[in-house]
Write a protein that holds these residues in place. Sequence first.
Motif, short mmCIF file in Angstrom:
data_model
loop_
_atom_site.label_atom_id
_atom_site.label_comp_id
_atom_site.label_asym_id
_atom_site.label_seq_id
_atom_site.Cartn_x
_atom_site.Cartn_y
_atom_site.Cartn_z
N TYR A 171 0.97 -1.37 0.11
CA TYR A 171 0.43 -0.33 0.25
C TYR A 171 0.90 1.42 -0.08
O TYR A 171 0.11 2.70 0.41
N GLY A 172 2.48 1.31 0.34
CA GLY A 172 2.62 1.95 -0.50
C GLY A 172 3.89 2.37 0.75
O GLY A 172 3.80 1.06 1.48
N TRP A 173 3.60 4.29 1.71
CA TRP A 173 5.15 3.50 2.98
C TRP A 173 4.68 3.85 3.97
O TRP A 173 3.54 4.13 3.94
N ALA A 174 5.17 2.75 4.67
CA ALA A 174 4.25 2.74 6.56
C ALA A 174 5.54 3.17 7.46
O ALA A 174 6.28 3.06 7.41
N GLU A 175 5.10 3.13 8.75
CA GLU A 175 6.21 3.58 9.90
C GLU A 175 6.49 2.03 10.12
O GLU A 175 6.00 1.67 10.27
N ARG A 176 7.94 1.35 10.97
CA ARG A 176 7.59 0.28 11.21
C ARG A 176 8.19 0.53 12.81
O ARG A 176 8.67 1.71 13.21
N VAL A 177 7.10 0.17 13.27
CA VAL A 177 6.70 0.09 14.55
C VAL A 177 7.15 -0.89 15.63
O VAL A 177 7.12 -2.79 15.09
N ALA A 196 -0.02 10.40 2.85
CA ALA A 196 0.31 11.19 1.44
C ALA A 196 0.82 12.19 1.78
O ALA A 196 2.83 12.48 1.39
N ASN A 197 1.02 12.94 3.16
CA ASN A 197 1.27 14.25 3.27
C ASN A 197 2.69 13.51 3.90
O ASN A 197 3.70 14.87 3.78
N ASP A 198 2.33 12.54 4.76
CA ASP A 198 3.69 12.52 5.70
C ASP A 198 5.07 12.04 5.09
O ASP A 198 6.49 12.56 4.70
N CYS A 199 4.56 11.08 3.70
CA CYS A 199 5.34 10.46 2.91
C CYS A 199 6.37 11.64 1.79
O CYS A 199 7.53 11.54 1.98
N GLU A 200 5.11 12.69 1.94
CA GLU A 200 5.94 14.01 1.51
C GLU A 200 7.26 15.16 1.84
O GLU A 200 8.42 15.12 1.50
N LYS A 201 6.36 14.84 3.19
CA LYS A 201 7.32 15.59 3.67
C LYS A 201 8.43 15.20 4.51
O LYS A 201 9.41 15.43 4.46
N LEU A 202 8.44 13.73 4.43
CA LEU A 202 9.41 13.09 4.67
C LEU A 202 10.61 13.06 3.60
O LEU A 202 11.83 11.93 3.57
N ALA A 203 10.02 13.12 2.63
CA ALA A 203 10.81 12.83 0.68
C ALA A 203 11.67 11.35 0.88
O ALA A 203 12.73 11.37 0.39
N PRO A 205 12.27 8.21 -1.37
CA PRO A 205 12.52 7.64 -2.06
C PRO A 205 11.63 7.20 -2.53
O PRO A 205 10.86 6.12 -2.41
N LYS A 206 11.23 7.24 -3.72
CA LYS A 206 10.48 6.71 -4.69
C LYS A 206 10.93 5.08 -6.00
O LYS A 206 11.96 4.78 -5.78
N ASN A 207 10.17 4.43 -5.92
CA ASN A 207 10.57 2.81 -6.90
C ASN A 207 11.33 2.19 -6.07
O ASN A 207 12.20 1.43 -6.77
#
Length: 372
Positions: A171-177, A196-203, A205-207
Motif C-alpha cells: 500500500y506504499g510507505w508505512a512506519e515500522r513500529v 501521503a502528507n507524511d511521505c511527502e514531508k519525509l521525502a 525515495p520512490k520506486n
Amino acid sequence: MNSELKKYLIGRIKQEGPLTIAQYMNLSLYHSEFGYYRTVNPIGHNGDFVTSPEISQMFGEIIGVCFMELWQRMGRPPNIHLIELGPGQGTLIQDFLRAISPEFKNAIDLHFVDVSPILKEEQRNRLEHPRITWHDDIEAAFVSCQKSPTLIIANEFFDALPIHQYIMTTYGWAERVIAYTEETNRFSYTTNPLTANDCEKLALPKNLKQGSIFEVCHGARYMTSVMAQHLCRQGGAGLVIDYGHIRSAAGDTLQAVRQHSYHDILVDPGTADLTAHVDFEALQNIARDQGATIYGPTTQGSFLSELGIDIRAGKIKQVASLEQITEIDRALHRLTHPTQMGNLFKVMAITAPQTPAPCGFALCTQSTSSAA
Ligand code: SAH
C-alpha cells in the motif's frame, strides 16, 4: 536483564499503542533511570563494544595533529573552543592533547557533551586540562562557545541517535513500529500506515521494491544543522567519524551489540547498545544548506593514511618491545584495512566557508568543497 525498562516499555505500548523505532531506541538508550547509557559503561573489553580511540592511541593523536595543523593555517587564534560530542571514556582527547604543541593546547577551551553520568565521571577522573566544561546537550555547548572559533569532533556519536524506519508495503510507505504480545511476552515488529502528507514531508525515495526499508535520523539531521550554523557563525571545523554510507540507500542497519556480539534488538532492551549506520549524504546536504563547506566523506582508512598513521606507527615502534610492535601492527590493521574499520567507517568535515580545508581529504573522490 533490565526488567524495569522492559516493564516501562510494555506499559507505554499498552497505553499508547506500538512505539516507533526512534521511541524504542530513545527509551532503551536514554530513559532517565533505566536507559542503557544511564546504567552501564558500555566501552572497552569488559563492556559491549570497542571504539577506535580504545584500539590505539594513534587515533586520537592523528585527530590532534589534523586539528593542530588546521589551527596553524587558521592563523593560530589564541583562543579556540574544542567540543567533543560523546567523549566516551575521554581516551581520544587524552591522546589528542598529548600529541599537540603547548601553544595549541594553551589556546583550547575544552567542552564535552555527554548524556552518561558514568562516562562523565570517567572523563573527569582521566582528564587534566585547566578549562573543561561538561554539557548535557549540543545546544548548551554552542551557547557557551561564543566569541572564538570552534573545532568539533564526534566519533561514534551520530550512530547512537534514534532513527525512524520506513518500510515499503503493497500500500506504499508505512512506519515500522514495535508492538508487544502478552501471551508470548515478546516485542515484535509491525507497521503503522503513513499518510501521503507524511511521505511527502519525509521525502522518502520512490520506486523501491516491496519490503525495502529506509531510515531517517531526525536527531542527526538536527544536530548537523545546528553544528553547521554554529561553525558558519564562529568559524572552525567539525569532524564526524562513524560507520555509515556515503550515498543514501535503502537497508535495515539497526543493530544491537552486547558483550562484543550481535544481540536481538527486541530482547532485553536497555542491556545492549543500539546503533544504526549514519546517512552521510543526508547530513552533508543539510550542512551545505546552512552555508557550510563539506570535505569528504572519505573512508577512515584513507583519512588516517593521508594524515600519516603509518609514519606515526613506525615512530612508536622504534621504542616498543616485540610484543608491543605486534600490538601496534594489529591496531593499525584494524583501524585502516578495508576489511576491518578502514572502509566501513567514514570521515566527513564540515567547515565554515572562511576556514581552510582540513587535511585528510585530498585523495578523496567525493570531496565537494564548495557550496555549489
Ligand atoms: N566517542 C567515544 C565514545 C563513543 S560511544 C569513543 O569513540 O570512544 C557514544 C558516546 O556518546 C558515549 O559517550 C555516550 O554517552 C554519548 N552519547 C550517546 N548519545 C548521546 C546523546 N544523545 N547526547 C549526548 N551524548 C550521547
